[in-house]
Enzyme design. Structure first.
Site, PDB file in Angstrom:
ATOM      1  CE1 TYR A 244      -3.059   3.122   0.716  1.00  0.00           C
ATOM      2  CE2 TYR A 244      -1.921   3.318   2.814  1.00  0.00           C
ATOM      3  CZ  TYR A 244      -2.784   3.829   1.870  1.00  0.00           C
ATOM      4  OH  TYR A 244      -3.366   5.063   2.068  1.00  0.00           O
TER       5      TYR A 244
ATOM      6  CG  HIS B 260     -10.910   3.676   9.405  1.00  0.00           C
ATOM      7  ND1 HIS B 260     -11.376   4.795   8.749  1.00  0.00           N
ATOM      8  CD2 HIS B 260      -9.996   3.113   8.579  1.00  0.00           C
ATOM      9  CE1 HIS B 260     -10.777   4.911   7.583  1.00  0.00           C
ATOM     10  NE2 HIS B 260      -9.935   3.893   7.448  1.00  0.00           N
TER      11      HIS B 260
ATOM     12  CG  ASN C 124      -4.432   6.857  11.558  1.00  0.00           C
ATOM     13  OD1 ASN C 124      -3.284   6.906  11.135  1.00  0.00           O
ATOM     14  ND2 ASN C 124      -5.005   5.736  11.945  1.00  0.00           N
TER      15      ASN C 124
END
Length: 257
Positions: free
Chosen positions: A72, A120, A101
């Site tokens: 990623y 999350h 985040n």
């Protein structure tokens, strides 16, 4: 062009890197070629703090060495390189905004997090507190942090949106922009659990699971460059405020959208 699209689950990228190279890199190449063909010469790109890998120093500044540890992160860094090359060769003006985040929602407007699967931390803790999930797993408690769990810098989505508009405007005068978007403050996974406990008024007992592949112990931004260049300042990114908004939205939307 605002380019937000990506495959973005870190553990999945380790297991299925082909998906990430196809969807992130190949699709971005196709997009850039379409932009060239239609004379569109500006793009604001959603990058990530994952381009840095395991921090050598904190908080992270934009000149920190780039050594992503997962497919990623590698694909996002490769896209930044692609954008830089298109700038040098074809005059593309671009901004790469390295999110930390992303969190929060806009409950008064009916907008919240509704992912499948939900990965999350904050919405997962809230789901557990609302008894919408039977268990809550914290991945690792043996990291070199004060309570042994990972530390992350949470930035509200509305603060991110504000930075994107400012970056778009700044491309009038600056042709390449690479900036961190964060608050400069980090919270551990267990601190997030305690914040949700406070809002929910119930004790939470998460399960401690194994570490996830590719998770650095701590990621905290130095966002001074974004504050200086974009005249940008996060105003919505306090942890308790974010948790309260997520609690409100998920209470009102127990089945998501």
């Amino acid at each position: 062009v605002f380019h937000f699209a990506a495959s973005c689950l870190v553990p999945e990228s380790v297991k299925h890197p082909a998906k990430y190279y196809r969807n992130n890199i190949s699709a971005t190449f196709s997009m850039l070629e379409a932009m060239r063909a239609t004379n569109h010469d500006r793009v604001v790109f959603s990058s990530t703090c994952a381009v840095y890998g395991v921090p050598q120093r904190l908080p992270l500044t934009e000149d920190h060495p780039k050594n992503p540890t997962t497919p990623y992160g590698r694909t996002k860094l490769a896209i930044e390189w692609m954008l830089e090359d298109y700038h040098n060769a074809y005059g593309l003006r671009w901004a790469g905004l390295r999110y930390f985040n992303a969190a929060g929602c806009e409950p008064d407007d009916g907008l919240g997090e509704d992912h499948e699967p939900e990965t999350h931390l904050i919405p997962n803790v809230v789901r557990y507190a609302l008894r919408m999930s039977p268990e809550l797993t914290i991945f690792g408690n043996d990291y070199p942090t004060p309570d042994g769990t990972c530390i992350r810098d949470y930035i509200h989505v509305t603060d991110l949106a504000d930075a994107h508009i400012r970056a778009m405007d700044k491309l009038d005068v600056v042709s390449q922009i690479q900036l961190n978007l964060g608050t400069g403050s980090g919270y551990s996974n267990l601190e997030v659990v305690r914040a949700v406990e406070k809002v929910a008024g119930v004790p939470l007992r998460p399960t401690i699971g194994p570490r996830r592949p590719g998770d650095p112990p701590e990621l905290v931004a130095n966002a001074a460059a974004a504050q200086r260049l974009l005249q940008w300042q996060p105003s919505r990114s306090g942890l308790e405020a974010i948790v309260g908004e997520v609690w409100q939205w998920m209470s009102q939307h127990p089945h998501g959208y």
